[in-house]
Scaffold this active site. Structure first.
Site, PDB file in Angstrom:
ATOM      1  N   VAL A 205     -12.009   2.939   2.253  1.00 12.82           N
ATOM      2  CA  VAL A 205     -10.799   3.842   0.841  1.00 12.82           C
ATOM      3  C   VAL A 205     -10.664   2.770   0.448  1.00 12.82           C
ATOM      4  CG1 VAL A 205     -12.007   4.897   2.351  1.00 12.82           C
ATOM      5  CG2 VAL A 205     -10.250   4.125   3.262  1.00 12.82           C
TER       6      VAL A 205
ATOM      7  N   LYS B 258      -7.474   6.261  10.317  1.00 13.57           N
ATOM      8  CA  LYS B 258      -9.196   5.847  10.441  1.00 13.57           C
ATOM      9  C   LYS B 258      -9.093   5.972  12.098  1.00 13.57           C
ATOM     10  CE  LYS B 258     -11.002   2.879   7.284  1.00 13.57           C
ATOM     11  NZ  LYS B 258     -11.620   1.913   6.512  1.00 13.57           N
TER      12      LYS B 258
ATOM     13  N   ARG C 178      -5.758   0.444  -6.425  1.00 10.65           N
ATOM     14  CA  ARG C 178      -4.285   0.752  -6.508  1.00 10.65           C
ATOM     15  C   ARG C 178      -3.919   2.095  -6.825  1.00 10.65           C
ATOM     16  NH1 ARG C 178      -2.601  -2.243  -1.593  1.00 10.65           N
ATOM     17  NH2 ARG C 178      -2.176  -4.646  -1.863  1.00 10.65           N
TER      18      ARG C 178
ATOM     19  N   ASP D  52      -5.763   1.452  10.417  1.00  6.74           N
ATOM     20  CA  ASP D  52      -6.909   0.937  10.514  1.00  6.74           C
ATOM     21  C   ASP D  52      -7.099   1.214  11.738  1.00  6.74           C
ATOM     22  OD1 ASP D  52      -9.667   0.309  10.248  1.00  6.74           O
ATOM     23  OD2 ASP D  52      -9.072  -0.534   8.166  1.00  6.74           O
TER      24      ASP D  52
ATOM     25  N   GLU E 119       3.572   4.660   5.970  1.00  5.32           N
ATOM     26  CA  GLU E 119       1.969   3.420   5.732  1.00  5.32           C
ATOM     27  C   GLU E 119       1.392   4.261   5.023  1.00  5.32           C
ATOM     28  OE1 GLU E 119       1.179   0.800   5.341  1.00  5.32           O
ATOM     29  OE2 GLU E 119       1.866  -0.690   7.288  1.00  5.32           O
ATOM     30  N   ASP E 120       0.337   3.456   3.927  1.00  5.50           N
ATOM     31  CA  ASP E 120      -0.782   4.803   3.512  1.00  5.50           C
ATOM     32  C   ASP E 120      -2.204   4.639   4.435  1.00  5.50           C
ATOM     33  OD1 ASP E 120      -0.819   1.642   3.758  1.00  5.50           O
ATOM     34  OD2 ASP E 120      -1.691   1.021   2.494  1.00  5.50           O
TER      35      ASP E 120
ATOM     36  N   GLY F 292       0.997  -1.198  -0.073  1.00  3.80           N
ATOM     37  CA  GLY F 292       0.248   0.425   0.022  1.00  3.80           C
ATOM     38  C   GLY F 292       1.102   1.058   0.179  1.00  3.80           C
TER      39      GLY F 292
HETATM   40  C1  PRP Z   1      -2.664  -2.368   5.083  1.00  2.00           C
HETATM   41  C2  PRP Z   1      -1.978  -1.235   5.619  1.00  2.00           C
HETATM   42  C3  PRP Z   1      -1.252  -1.388   6.287  1.00  2.00           C
HETATM   43  C4  PRP Z   1      -2.206  -2.260   7.073  1.00  2.00           C
HETATM   44  C5  PRP Z   1      -3.604  -1.641   8.401  1.00  2.00           C
HETATM   45  O1  PRP Z   1      -2.699  -3.085   4.698  1.00  2.00           O
HETATM   46  O2  PRP Z   1      -1.017  -1.276   4.290  1.00  2.00           O
HETATM   47  O3  PRP Z   1      -0.475  -2.137   6.623  1.00  2.00           O
HETATM   48  O4  PRP Z   1      -3.064  -2.486   6.520  1.00  2.00           O
HETATM   49  O5  PRP Z   1      -4.085  -2.128   8.976  1.00  2.00           O
HETATM   50  P1  PRP Z   1      -3.981  -1.950  10.534  1.00  2.00           P
HETATM   51  O6  PRP Z   1      -4.227  -1.115  11.410  1.00  2.00           O
HETATM   52  O7  PRP Z   1      -5.673  -2.648  10.839  1.00  2.00           O
HETATM   53  O8  PRP Z   1      -2.955  -3.343  11.498  1.00  2.00           O
HETATM   54  P2  PRP Z   1      -2.808  -4.512   4.081  1.00  2.00           P
HETATM   55  O9  PRP Z   1      -2.897  -6.051   4.959  1.00  2.00           O
HETATM   56  O10 PRP Z   1      -4.669  -4.636   3.343  1.00  2.00           O
HETATM   57  O11 PRP Z   1      -1.511  -4.952   2.823  1.00  2.00           O
HETATM   58  P3  PRP Z   1      -1.103  -4.171   1.324  1.00  2.00           P
HETATM   59  O12 PRP Z   1      -0.817  -2.579   1.792  1.00  2.00           O
HETATM   60  O13 PRP Z   1      -0.478  -5.163   0.754  1.00  2.00           O
HETATM   61  O14 PRP Z   1      -2.577  -3.536   0.923  1.00  2.00           O
END
Ligand code: PRP
Length: 183
Positions: free
Chosen positions: A157, A135, A169, A107, A103-104, A48
């Site tokens: 999102v 968030k 993406r 959550d 980080e993107d 991400g």
């Molecule tokens: C997303 C994002 C963070 C994580 C956040 O990655 O990049 O690493 O989720 O979530 P959290 O705060 O609930 O732990 P994802 O696992 O979707 O992988 P990606 O980056 O390859 O899309």
């Protein structure tokens, strides 16, 4: 990809690519100021963070290095479990380095919480977090984030690195995915 290309899949654009770029320029200037005279290592979390890593560092005026980690969270698909497996570790020894994890999105905070204790055990000189989106309503654990792009509502999102089933993406903006797409 522009929002107009997938218009019927989106219910709302939260931040346009221009708004994201303007906010990133502010954060880059802040990092340049805060770390003046020190070499920074940006650590991106795949996949991400690729967009924010590329855009943030090009806005910076000081030297910066980058490295990447790939992690996978154990547990059922969409929900973070907080238990994280390292699929690709850093190529850099971060002992004594000034590290900013990029980080993107934050959550639940569980992924970063694990990652930060893992990285802290490697004795960096400093360790901070920059997250493009957060968030607050979804937080299950508080993670101290030094730099935040935008706080967003607890909605599904996509865009600017964030995917649904591998797609979106490459959408330039950050948008809420329409319920008919993910239900
Ligand atoms: C997303 C994002 C963070 C994580 C956040 O990655 O990049 O690493 O989720 O979530 P959290 O705060 O609930 O732990 P994802 O696992 O979707 O992988 P990606 O980056 O390859 O899309």
């Amino acid at each position: 990809m522009d929002a107009a290309d997938v218009k019927s899949d989106l219910s709302e654009i939260l931040y346009t690519s221009d708004q994201i770029a303007a906010r990133l320029a502010e954060i880059a200037a802040e990092i340049d100021r805060d770390y003046a005279g020190r070499d920074v290592l940006l650590v991106g979390v795949l996949n991400g963070a690729i967009m924010v890593m590329a855009d943030l560092q090009r806005e910076m005026t000081s030297h910066v290095e980058m490295d990447w980690m790939a992690i996978s969270s154990y547990g059922s698909g969409t929900q973070s479990s907080g238990v994280v497996r390292i699929l690709k570790d850093l190529g850099t020894d971060i002992e004594g380095r000034h590290v900013i994890v990029v980080e993107d999105i934050i959550d639940t905070g569980l992924t970063l919480s694990y990652l930060m204790s893992n990285l802290a055990s490697r004795n960096p000189a400093s360790l901070e977090i920059m997250a493009m989106f957060r968030k607050p309503a979804a937080a299950r654990i508080e993670v101290p984030v030094r730099y935040v792009g935008f706080e967003i509502p607890n909605e599904f999102v996509v865009g600017y690195g964030l995917d649904y089933a591998g797609r979106y993406r490459n959408l330039r903006d950050l948008a809420i995915l329409a319920p008919h797409v993910h239900h």
